[in-house]
Design an enzyme around this catalytic site. Structure first.
Site, PDB file in Angstrom:
ATOM      1  N   CYS A   1       0.990  -1.103  -0.072  1.00 32.21           N
ATOM      2  CA  CYS A   1       0.041   0.029  -0.087  1.00 32.21           C
ATOM      3  C   CYS A   1       0.944   1.308  -0.007  1.00 32.21           C
ATOM      4  CB  CYS A   1      -0.877  -0.111   0.986  1.00 32.21           C
ATOM      5  SG  CYS A   1      -0.117  -0.250   2.665  1.00 32.21           S
TER       6      CYS A   1
ATOM      7  N   ARG B   1      -1.941  -1.020   5.549  1.00 33.08           N
ATOM      8  CA  ARG B   1      -3.395  -1.833   4.870  1.00 33.08           C
ATOM      9  C   ARG B   1      -3.224  -3.040   4.498  1.00 33.08           C
ATOM     10  NH1 ARG B   1      -5.294   3.428   1.340  1.00 33.08           N
ATOM     11  NH2 ARG B   1      -2.945   3.798   1.503  1.00 33.08           N
TER      12      ARG B   1
END
Length: 387
Positions: free
Chosen positions: A324, A329
């Site tokens: 990410c 994430r």
């Protein structure tokens, strides 16, 4: 004296010659019948032998096909068995944690922690409301800027010991964002054998009507990790490895970007401190953190996650590298796969580290439509998030 009668002689000779002729003819016919019979017997034998050979070959082929199929089935079964053996419980319910707190299990070496960036007083919830007994973990203890990659192993293990965590400690983590999966992955890489994420976090706990507490719980530090570390460094992909995969157009590896769609197509970097926007060439859209959660705040199921990724073009039979902006994430889907006994990897540097190198190639736009190729050096420096 009898007179010589030529007629009688001729008559006798003719009879003898006729008898001889009949004998020769009979013998020839008998021999021919014997030869024909022998030939027929030989042909019949050859035909039978040929049929036997065909049947033998067919039986051999059937046997070989059966053995091949059996072997393939055994390999599939072996792979499935191996996957089953590698399964780990990562995501747990509030009920399971409540049973631990209430002493309904024989677990005594455990830590419960809320995870956020900053110290306890920087958390929106911790000092006011947290699961009973929970300590607070600062994400700065496992990563540092400006790359925001994981710290070195010694520093991470030292921070774990400070939090009272060793290799054998069962760690229950939760938090308001993907900081908890990020820390869970760091601990897993170093070698903590039982890392858990409380599915739904504090909300799931309170939805059950369970009590909370306020104030701060201090950790009881330990001085021995009780094992070698790191245990799983293979879960990480470096910048050099990522560059090699992209430059060689390695079709066996898929890089999946777990960011917002606006970040994916290069409209924004998604971060106030990252000036450039774009993606690694060939990157597949892997959805943002919000798409991995149900309306009640719990995580979507593994099957639903795989379906979501496959709809974007991810081939789960290939090697998958998640990334990410800075690694937060991307930790969640990696842990989902890991729980199923399937190893995927994290490009820890992500877009943040990639955009620091002007010579690297960049994908702009959606490759399903009209993505363009450029380089980091040609990107504008005005794509930082304004929030």
């Amino acid at each position: 004296m009898k007179s010589f009668n030529i007629k009688n002689v001729i008559k006798k000779l003719g009879l003898a010659f006729f008898t001889l002729l009949l004998s020769v003819t009979f013998a020839a016919c008998s021999n021919n019948d014997t030869n024909n019979t022998s030939t027929r017997e030989k042909e019949t034998s050859q035909s039978t032998e040929s049929t036997d050979n065909v049947e033998k070959d067919e039986n051999t082929e059937v046997k070989e096909d059966k053995e091949t199929t059996t072997s393939e089935n055994e390999e599939v079964a072996k792979d499935e068995e191996s996957t089953e053996e590698n399964k780990k419980e990562i995501f747990v319910t509030a009920d399971q944690v409540k049973d631990v707190i209430d002493g309904k299990t024989d677990l005594d070496n455990y830590v419960i922690a809320e995870v956020t960036w900053g110290e306890a007083d920087a958390s929106e919830d911790y000092l006011k409301n947290h699961i009973p007994g929970a300590i607070h973990i600062n994400t700065d203890t496992i990563e540092e800027g400006p790359l925001w990659n994981f710290k070195n192993d010694d520093e991470i293990v030292k921070s774990m010991l400070d939090y009272g965590i060793d290799k054998d400690t069962t760690v229950y983590l939760y938090g308001p964002d993907s900081g908890a999966p990020r820390v869970a992955l760091a601990y897993l890489i170093e070698g903590v054998e039982n890392v858990k994420l409380i599915d739904g976090g504090l909300k799931a706990w309170m939805d059950k009507g369970y009590e909370t507490e306020e104030g701060e719980n201090k950790a009881v530090a330990k001085d021995d990790f009780k094992g070698e570390y790191p245990a799983h460094p293979d879960l990480l992909v470096s910048l050099d490895e990522a560059k090699k995969d992209i430059e060689n157009e390695n079709s066996d590896v898929q890089y999946v970007s777990t960011r917002t769609y606006e970040e994916y197509i290069g409209e924004t970097s998604g971060y106030s401190y990252i000036p450039k926007a774009g993606e690694l060439p060939g990157a597949i859209y892997g959805h943002d953190e919000a798409d991995y959660k149900n309306p009640d705040g719990t995580y979507i199921s593994y099957d639903d996650m795989v379906k979501m990724l496959e709809n974007e073009g991810v081939d789960t039979n290939k090697d998958i590298v998640f990334y990410c902006g800075t690694g937060w994430r991307a930790a969640l889907p990696l842990l989902k796969f890991y729980e199923q006994g399937i190893e995927t990897k994290l490009f820890d540097g992500g877009w943040n580290e990639w955009q620091m190198h002007d010579e690297l190639p960049v994908q702009l736009g959606d490759p399903k439509e009209d993505a363009q190729m450029t380089t980091v050096g040609d990107l504008s420096n005005d794509k930082a998030s304004k929030e």
